[in-house]
Design a protein around this motif. Structure first.
Motif: not given
Lengths: 112, 114
Positions: B8-11, B20-22, B87-90
């Motif tokens: 997602p954009t934010h969580l 889990t980030l996609r 953090a921001l995950y890129l």
């Protein structure tokens, strides 16, 4: 850590002036360097790159200078515009790997 | 053409939870890299995957894991979340595994751990 920058340096320039952003890189074995621009809420955006066998490379309104002797990289932006306001990062890469090591960012603020 | 898509954009998560980030790379790109960007700092390398194999790992604990699927999309998993994982995950995609192919970054997932 590999990326330092708890206190982000800031550069403030007048619209139309030239900007110079500096970066000291960490690894003398690094052979590829990239400058990125990051606007608020976005990911880093490629600006220009340079390989270690070059000292200078020019793009549209931007020039990157590489001094391997002192491990220093600079980004020059000509005729800076308000749209150039962002955080600028240098990144280095070693050998055949894909890992980028980002340097300390610099926040550029352009006053109209 | 669509760029690199992250969701997602934010969580917001609680300490101890799992996330889990996609990431969906640009069509045709076979390499996906993950970076963590703490506020006020440059991105730090976590993983690189190319052709579904891990090609590099940064200095992150084993709580961090990732994988790449046959369609080249990728997931980053973080277990036992800590406040410091905020953090921001890129995600960055590339045609090949080497840096000179050039990376395109997504806009990131902003993770807040409370």
């Amino acid at each position: 850590g590999e990326s330092v920058g708890l206190h982000l340096p800031t550069l403030s320039v007048q619209e139309g002036d030239n900007s110079i952003i500096n970066c000291a890189y960490s690894n003398s074995a690094s052979d590829y360097f990239i400058w990125y621009k990051q606007e608020s809420g976005k990911g880093p955006q490629f600006i220009i790159d340079i390989r270690s066998n070059m000292d200078k490379r020019q793009g549209q309104r931007v020039t990157v200078l590489l001094n391997k002797t002192v491990k220093h990289l600079s980004l020059q932006i000509a005729a800076t515009q308000p749209g150039d306001s962002a955080v600028y990062f240098c990144a280095e890469n070693v050998g055949q790997g894909g890992k980028l090591i980002f340097g300390q960012g610099t926040e550029l603020s352009v006053k109209p | 053409d669509a760029g690199v898509t992250q969701s997602p954009t934010h969580l917001i998560k609680t300490r101890g939870q799992h996330v889990t980030l996609r990431c969906s790379p640009i069509s045709g790109h076979k390499s996906v890299s993950w970076y963590q960007q703490v506020l006020g700092q440059g991105p730090q390398f976590i993983f690189q995957y190319y052709e579904k194999e891990e090609r590099g790992r940064g200095n992150f604990p084993d709580r961090f894991s990732a994988r790449q699927f046959p369609n080249y999309s990728s997931e980053l998993n973080v277990n036992a979340l800590l406040l410091g994982d905020s953090a921001l995950y890129l995600c960055a995609s590339s045609l090949g595994a080497k840096a000179h192919y050039g990376y395109t970054f997504g806009s990131g997932t902003r993770l807040t751990v409370v």
